[in-house]
Design a protein around this motif. Structure first.
Motif, PDB file in Angstrom:
ATOM      1  N   ILE A 100     -61.417   2.601 142.600  1.00  0.00           N
ATOM      2  CA  ILE A 100     -60.967   1.465 141.785  1.00  0.00           C
ATOM      3  C   ILE A 100     -61.007   0.182 142.613  1.00  0.00           C
ATOM      4  O   ILE A 100     -61.537  -0.839 142.183  1.00  0.00           O
ATOM      5  CB  ILE A 100     -59.542   1.723 141.249  1.00  0.00           C
ATOM      6  CG1 ILE A 100     -59.525   3.024 140.434  1.00  0.00           C
ATOM      7  CG2 ILE A 100     -59.069   0.545 140.409  1.00  0.00           C
ATOM      8  CD1 ILE A 100     -58.157   3.478 139.999  1.00  0.00           C
ATOM      9  N   PRO A 133     -52.545  -3.989 137.978  1.00  0.00           N
ATOM     10  CA  PRO A 133     -53.514  -3.065 137.391  1.00  0.00           C
ATOM     11  C   PRO A 133     -54.080  -3.578 136.067  1.00  0.00           C
ATOM     12  O   PRO A 133     -55.272  -3.409 135.778  1.00  0.00           O
ATOM     13  CB  PRO A 133     -52.698  -1.783 137.163  1.00  0.00           C
ATOM     14  CG  PRO A 133     -51.576  -1.859 138.140  1.00  0.00           C
ATOM     15  CD  PRO A 133     -51.259  -3.315 138.282  1.00  0.00           C
ATOM     16  N   LEU A 137     -57.932  -4.176 135.495  1.00  0.00           N
ATOM     17  CA  LEU A 137     -58.628  -3.504 134.395  1.00  0.00           C
ATOM     18  C   LEU A 137     -59.468  -4.520 133.625  1.00  0.00           C
ATOM     19  O   LEU A 137     -60.658  -4.294 133.345  1.00  0.00           O
ATOM     20  CB  LEU A 137     -57.583  -2.874 133.465  1.00  0.00           C
ATOM     21  CG  LEU A 137     -58.062  -2.340 132.122  1.00  0.00           C
ATOM     22  CD1 LEU A 137     -58.939  -1.115 132.324  1.00  0.00           C
ATOM     23  CD2 LEU A 137     -56.879  -1.978 131.226  1.00  0.00           C
ATOM     24  N   SER A 176     -63.488   3.049 136.974  1.00  0.00           N
ATOM     25  CA  SER A 176     -62.258   2.318 137.297  1.00  0.00           C
ATOM     26  C   SER A 176     -61.403   2.045 136.059  1.00  0.00           C
ATOM     27  O   SER A 176     -60.202   2.315 136.072  1.00  0.00           O
ATOM     28  CB  SER A 176     -62.570   0.998 138.013  1.00  0.00           C
ATOM     29  OG  SER A 176     -63.658   1.136 138.877  1.00  0.00           O
ATOM     30  N   PRO A 177     -61.988   1.501 134.961  1.00  0.00           N
ATOM     31  CA  PRO A 177     -61.122   1.192 133.818  1.00  0.00           C
ATOM     32  C   PRO A 177     -60.436   2.438 133.258  1.00  0.00           C
ATOM     33  O   PRO A 177     -59.233   2.409 132.970  1.00  0.00           O
ATOM     34  CB  PRO A 177     -62.077   0.606 132.777  1.00  0.00           C
ATOM     35  CG  PRO A 177     -63.327   0.272 133.493  1.00  0.00           C
ATOM     36  CD  PRO A 177     -63.386   1.109 134.719  1.00  0.00           C
ATOM     37  N   TRP A 178     -61.181   3.535 133.156  1.00  0.00           N
ATOM     38  CA  TRP A 178     -60.561   4.740 132.600  1.00  0.00           C
ATOM     39  C   TRP A 178     -59.446   5.261 133.476  1.00  0.00           C
ATOM     40  O   TRP A 178     -58.405   5.681 132.983  1.00  0.00           O
ATOM     41  CB  TRP A 178     -61.603   5.837 132.374  1.00  0.00           C
ATOM     42  CG  TRP A 178     -62.279   5.667 131.050  1.00  0.00           C
ATOM     43  CD1 TRP A 178     -63.602   5.387 130.831  1.00  0.00           C
ATOM     44  CD2 TRP A 178     -61.663   5.723 129.755  1.00  0.00           C
ATOM     45  NE1 TRP A 178     -63.838   5.260 129.488  1.00  0.00           N
ATOM     46  CE2 TRP A 178     -62.669   5.463 128.799  1.00  0.00           C
ATOM     47  CE3 TRP A 178     -60.356   5.948 129.310  1.00  0.00           C
ATOM     48  CZ2 TRP A 178     -62.412   5.430 127.432  1.00  0.00           C
ATOM     49  CZ3 TRP A 178     -60.106   5.917 127.946  1.00  0.00           C
ATOM     50  CH2 TRP A 178     -61.118   5.666 127.027  1.00  0.00           C
ATOM     51  N   VAL A 184     -57.525   3.595 135.436  1.00  0.00           N
ATOM     52  CA  VAL A 184     -56.339   2.746 135.276  1.00  0.00           C
ATOM     53  C   VAL A 184     -55.634   3.094 133.965  1.00  0.00           C
ATOM     54  O   VAL A 184     -54.410   3.279 133.919  1.00  0.00           O
ATOM     55  CB  VAL A 184     -56.718   1.244 135.306  1.00  0.00           C
ATOM     56  CG1 VAL A 184     -55.503   0.383 134.997  1.00  0.00           C
ATOM     57  CG2 VAL A 184     -57.307   0.865 136.655  1.00  0.00           C
ATOM     58  N   VAL A 185     -56.404   3.228 132.887  1.00  0.00           N
ATOM     59  CA  VAL A 185     -55.810   3.532 131.580  1.00  0.00           C
ATOM     60  C   VAL A 185     -55.096   4.889 131.611  1.00  0.00           C
ATOM     61  O   VAL A 185     -53.968   5.032 131.123  1.00  0.00           O
ATOM     62  CB  VAL A 185     -56.890   3.504 130.473  1.00  0.00           C
ATOM     63  CG1 VAL A 185     -56.347   4.066 129.168  1.00  0.00           C
ATOM     64  CG2 VAL A 185     -57.390   2.079 130.278  1.00  0.00           C
TER      65      VAL A 185
END
Ligand code: PHE
Length: 471
Positions: free
Chosen positions: A58, A414, A418, A456-458, A460-461
């Motif tokens: 990330i 975060p 994101l 990275s986005p997933w 974080v989610v």
């Protein structure tokens, strides 16, 4: 590809200076004060593993995204987002991303300055020889005396905030460049000295095992003894969120600090290479700090989960016992203050750059306009350790300091990161990101784009959903 814009605030004189400034921003209290204490609170090894995974999957791609956005926009994060939204014909709501960052930086600065104030206070305590012959009890009394005195904490907080405003008022480039070149390597050298001391005098085996032997059950299983005498255990995702949040915090990501420094980066420098250097230096600083502190914690029967006071209650024992400890101790806290200073400067710079660009303000009033209200907010953090530490002043079971720290590190950074990943990966055209990264269309670029779009986005989610109990 030529730059499409230039920065009115000037540029770093070389790519090396950009790296130094970014390392100055990244390496700070997060590495030396926060990393050891949250690792201690979250059970050690397994937490460190999650943190390192967050840094790699990330932190690295999002840092590249943040630098490339900054360099392409060449303005404060707010105006950079405006410019890129226009370039990419993106939805105007993306402009709020710049504002989110400015707000986050402002909130972090408010308490960062208070903790940096502790470090300042310790420069003088070390210098006065107060650590000589210190033991666990005396260091804890000494630290307690600082926390119990809102007046002195306020005074140190004020001094640090003034120091920060003073540098930003003169422009980040003057002074910062030369100072970072000498002082950052000195800080690393001193960390190595401390690790060597821990190797010699601390319980190194236990400290290293605590830091590097992952015991996932210990970190993620939270067990309670029920009234019936049965132990009930459940998985808790909280340490995941704290590790994720810390990856952003320690790398200065998700609020525009690295973006604004990127906007002063020379056009021909490699973003990928700079990122890897910054991340390596930052991670090394944190691990060295951990290796210096935990052996001392265990050798002296201290509590790894002591909380925010951890380094202030362990390192003085080492300085009190080692030869030349008075000099080393003073120097260490001087360098810690310096590391915090170069980070604080980057926390305030996005807002100051915006005031200069949009309000036509000179840098001096602009620095005051951001620093003064952050100072006021910091008073809440000062009082969190004494007058306001009681339950009647807590919100959701947290003091003001805990609340601001939790909100910024675990939620706002975060979230900002994101959105930065989504913007660089999905909104910006391939041509734009590839042109700015200047790494062709090979494996490097493709890996970055894959990570920043899908991984990275997933992650974080997923960590977010997990922490609020939805997953
Ligand atoms: N990275 C800094 C540290 O580790 C803190 C920081 C966070 C600085 C966000 C700028 C932006 O201390």
């Amino acid at each position: 590809m030529p730059d499409i814009r230039g920065s009115i605030h000037g540029q770093w004189s070389s790519r090396f200076v950009f790296i130094l400034a970014a390392v100055g921003s990244a390496v700070g209290l997060g590495n030396i004060w926060k990393f050891p204490y949250i690792t201690g609170e979250n059970g050690g090894g397994a937490f460190v593993v999650v943190y390192l995974i967050c840094i790699a999957l990330i932190g690295v791609p999002i840092m590249m995204a943040e630098i490339l956005i900054g360099r392409r926009g060449r303005q404060s994060p707010i105006n950079t987002m405006h410019a890129l939204v226009a370039d990419e014909k993106a939805h105007p709501a993306w402009r709020w991303l710049g504002w989110l960052g400015v707000l986050t930086g402002f909130l972090i600065l408010s308490y960062y300055s208070v903790i940096a104030g502790w470090a300042l206070a310790y420069v003088f305590r070390a210098g006065a020889g107060l650590f000589a012959g210190a033991n666990a009890e005396s260091v804890s009394t000494l630290f307690g005396a600082l926390l119990d005195s809102p007046e002195s904490m306020l005074a140190w907080h004020t001094i640090f905030m003034v120091m920060t405003m003073a540098v930003v008022a003169r422009g980040v480039r003057s002074g910062l460049e030369r100072a970072v070149t000498i002082l950052m390597p000195a800080l690393f050298a001193l960390l190595v000295v401390l690790v060597l001391y821990a190797l010699y005098a601390g319980d190194f085996a236990r400290g290293a095992a605590f830091l590097f032997n992952p015991d996932f059950d210990k970190v993620f299983q939270h067990c309670e003894l029920l009234e019936s005498g049965v132990e009930s255990c459940r998985f808790s995702g909280e340490p995941l969120l704290i590790a994720l949040g810390h990856a952003f915090f320690t790398l200065s990501l998700g609020m525009g600090a690295i973006m604004v420094y990127g906007s002063y980066m020379p056009g021909n420098a490699s973003i990928a290479r700079a990122t890897l250097t910054i991340v390596a230096a930052d991670t090394a600083a944190a691990l060295l700090a951990g290796l210096a502190i935990f052996p001392i914690v265990f050798a002296n029967g201290l509590e790894p989960a002591a909380g925010p006071g951890l380094i202030f209650q362990t390192l003085p024992i080492a300085f009190g016992a080692m030869p030349g400890g008075q000099v080393f101790g003073t120097l260490f806290f001087v360098l810690l203050v310096f590391a915090a200073w170069t980070s604080a400067i980057s926390l305030i710079e996005p807002a100051v750059a915006w005031l200069v660009e949009n309000r036509g303000m000179a840098r001096v009033p602009a620095a005051l306009a951001v620093g003064a209200p952050a100072w006021v907010l910091g008073v809440g953090s000062v009082l969190s350790f004494n007058l306001w530490s009681g339950e009647s002043f807590q919100f959701f079971g947290k003091t003001w300091f805990d609340l601001v720290d939790y909100l910024t590190a675990n939620i706002l950074l975060p979230l900002g990161g994101l959105l930065i990943a989504l913007f660089a990966g999905w909104v910006m055209s391939r041509a734009a990101s590839r042109g700015e990264l200047r790494m062709g269309d090979g494996v490097g670029y493709r890996t970055w784009r894959f990570l920043v779009r899908y991984v990275s986005p997933w992650l974080v989610v997923i960590v977010f959903l997990n922490a609020i109990g939805l997953l």
